[in-house]
Design a protein around this motif. Structure first.
Motif, short mmCIF file in Angstrom:
data_model
loop_
_atom_site.label_atom_id
_atom_site.label_comp_id
_atom_site.label_asym_id
_atom_site.label_seq_id
_atom_site.Cartn_x
_atom_site.Cartn_y
_atom_site.Cartn_z
N GLN A 136 0.85 -1.19 0.00
CA GLN A 136 0.00 0.00 0.00
C GLN A 136 0.89 1.24 0.00
O GLN A 136 1.84 1.33 0.77
N PRO A 187 -0.85 -7.16 -5.92
CA PRO A 187 -1.75 -6.09 -5.48
C PRO A 187 -1.02 -4.81 -5.07
O PRO A 187 -0.05 -4.87 -4.31
N GLY A 189 -2.18 -1.04 -3.54
CA GLY A 189 -3.24 -0.18 -3.05
C GLY A 189 -2.69 1.18 -2.65
O GLY A 189 -1.49 1.43 -2.70
N ASP A 220 -5.17 -1.34 -7.40
CA ASP A 220 -6.13 -2.41 -7.15
C ASP A 220 -7.07 -2.09 -5.99
O ASP A 220 -8.07 -2.80 -5.80
N LEU A 221 -6.77 -1.06 -5.22
CA LEU A 221 -7.56 -0.78 -4.01
C LEU A 221 -7.29 0.64 -3.55
O LEU A 221 -6.14 1.11 -3.59
N GLU A 223 -8.06 3.14 -0.22
CA GLU A 223 -8.53 3.22 1.16
C GLU A 223 -8.74 4.68 1.54
O GLU A 223 -7.88 5.53 1.27
N LYS A 259 -12.84 0.73 -8.80
CA LYS A 259 -11.84 0.04 -7.99
C LYS A 259 -12.41 -0.30 -6.62
O LYS A 259 -13.25 0.44 -6.08
N PRO A 260 -11.98 -1.41 -6.03
CA PRO A 260 -12.43 -1.74 -4.66
C PRO A 260 -12.06 -0.63 -3.69
O PRO A 260 -10.96 -0.07 -3.75
N LEU A 261 -12.99 -0.35 -2.78
CA LEU A 261 -12.81 0.71 -1.79
C LEU A 261 -12.77 0.13 -0.38
O LEU A 261 -13.53 -0.79 -0.06
N VAL A 262 -11.93 0.71 0.45
CA VAL A 262 -11.88 0.40 1.88
C VAL A 262 -12.12 1.70 2.63
O VAL A 262 -11.53 2.74 2.29
N THR A 282 -18.93 0.65 0.38
CA THR A 282 -17.52 0.28 0.52
C THR A 282 -17.40 -1.23 0.39
O THR A 282 -18.33 -1.97 0.73
N ASP A 283 -16.28 -1.69 -0.13
CA ASP A 283 -16.08 -3.13 -0.33
C ASP A 283 -15.48 -3.80 0.89
O ASP A 283 -15.57 -5.02 1.04
#
Length: 371
Positions: A136, A187, A189, A220-221, A223, A259-262, A282-283
């Protein structure tokens, strides 16, 4: 979280390794090691890890081996403290020179900014080689890349300063360099601020524009968090009240990216987590202090999904001094890593003394290693 459990030479300790093993055993899908530095000249604290030529590769391999169990992921949060670098160890540098109460730093040259993508890429390549399951990029909480995104910190007039797109340029360049180094399947992020919560800082509307820009990268992610460690700035918990802090921002950001979210910050109960994920806003959800109070919380919540379950009981502190609550939770991390959290009973003052004393003891080790 910045666990402050490195050995003062940029390497993991047995306590730190055990901490991330405990979280994997407790059902965490992904653990992020806060403040893993790409440049030892600009650390957040002397307990940070460093990925570079002096890294104890065997110790890091043990950490990743023991933390990547039961399908859990373990990623380093690659960072650079910039203007907020720990003064006893650094001559802080940020996007622009600053001289305000409690914070003074030099500005980075164009050559130093241009060198950042390669620094992050090299650290990411080492992370991949040593068994981390992803990385990340830390662009939040007022550290260097967050400073570039913020008009309060970034007053440059060159290609890396100006409007939101220009201030995001170095982040996009770093993402591209990291991706080229680690390949398409590893990955990658990023953590960004929803806003700086400071007058003159990054606003929520600008944060949404950053999301639009990052949607065009290979990330990929993404946050979401917020706030800074700027001296005197309120913490998110102080300024945003109870409940999940950034879910409204995530709701606004959801249409802007596939995109996937946190979303991280303020989640204290299972119902809050379930509602946030089930809504599609949110994912995934990031937990911090809740996992310090109960390192097996995810497994406990999942195993009792159709039953009543006790949520963590958060301690309350009256008139805590600066850094007091951070010190209390950080010292509890140490207790978890030593399998002694059941006996943890430090007062705020005791926690502060232990927290600051440990940092002071490591300063000389850091200087000797990275002089």
């Amino acid at each position: 979280m910045s666990d402050s459990l490195g050995d003062g030479r940029g390497n993991p300790t047995a306590t730190q390794i055990r901490l991330y093993e405990r979280w994997a055993q407790g059902g965490a899908a992904l653990s992020l090691i806060g403040e893993v530095q790409v440049d030892p000249r600009f650390p957040e604290k002397p307990g940070n890890l460093v990925l570079g030529p002096t890294t104890n590769r065997a110790a890091v391999r043990e950490l990743t081996h023991r933390a990547a169990i039961d399908d859990a992921h373990i990623w380093p949060q690659l960072g650079h403290a910039g203007a907020l670098a720990h003064p006893p160890l650094s001559m802080p540098k940020g996007p622009s020179p600053l001289d305000v109460e409690g914070l003074r730093c030099e500005g980075m040259s164009a050559e130093e900014v241009a060198a950042l993508p390669a620094q992050y890429a090299e650290a990411a390549a080492q992370a991949k080689a040593l068994g981390f399951t992803g990385v990340q990029i830390h662009a939040g909480h007022g550290f260097l890349l967050s400073q570039f995104l913020s008009p309060l910190f970034n007053q440059r007039s060159d290609a890396w300063g100006g409007d939101v797109r220009a201030r995001t340029r170095v982040v996009v360049e770093i993402v591209a360099a990291v991706r080229q180094q680690v390949g398409p399947a590893f990955p990658v992020g990023i953590k960004i601020n929803t806003s700086d919560q400071l007058v003159g800082g990054l606003t929520a509307d600008e944060g949404l524009e950053v999301v639009r820009i990052l949607d065009g990268t290979s990330l990929d992610l993404i946050e979401f968090s917020g706030g800074t460690y700027f001296p005197g700035a309120p913490s998110a918990s102080d300024s945003l009240g109870g409940g999940p802090y950034f879910i409204d921002f995530a709701r606004r950001a959801r249409p802007l990216t596939r995109k996937p979210l946190v979303t991280t910050g303020g989640f204290k109960t299972r119902d809050q987590v379930v509602e946030a994920v089930a809504s599609g806003v949110t994912d995934a959800v990031g937990l911090a202090r809740a996992l310090v109070l109960d390192p097996a919380l995810p497994a406990r919540w999942i195993s009792a999904m159709n039953e009543e379950v006790d949520d963590p009981s958060f301690p309350r502190f009256r008139d805590p001094p600066p850094e007091g609550i951070t010190a209390w939770y950080t010292q509890r991390l140490t207790a978890i890593g030593e399998d002694e959290e059941g006996d943890y009973g430090l007062s705020l003052q005791e926690a502060i003394a232990a927290y600051q004393g440990r940092d002071q003891a490591r300063v000389q080790n850091w200087r000797e290693r990275f002089e």
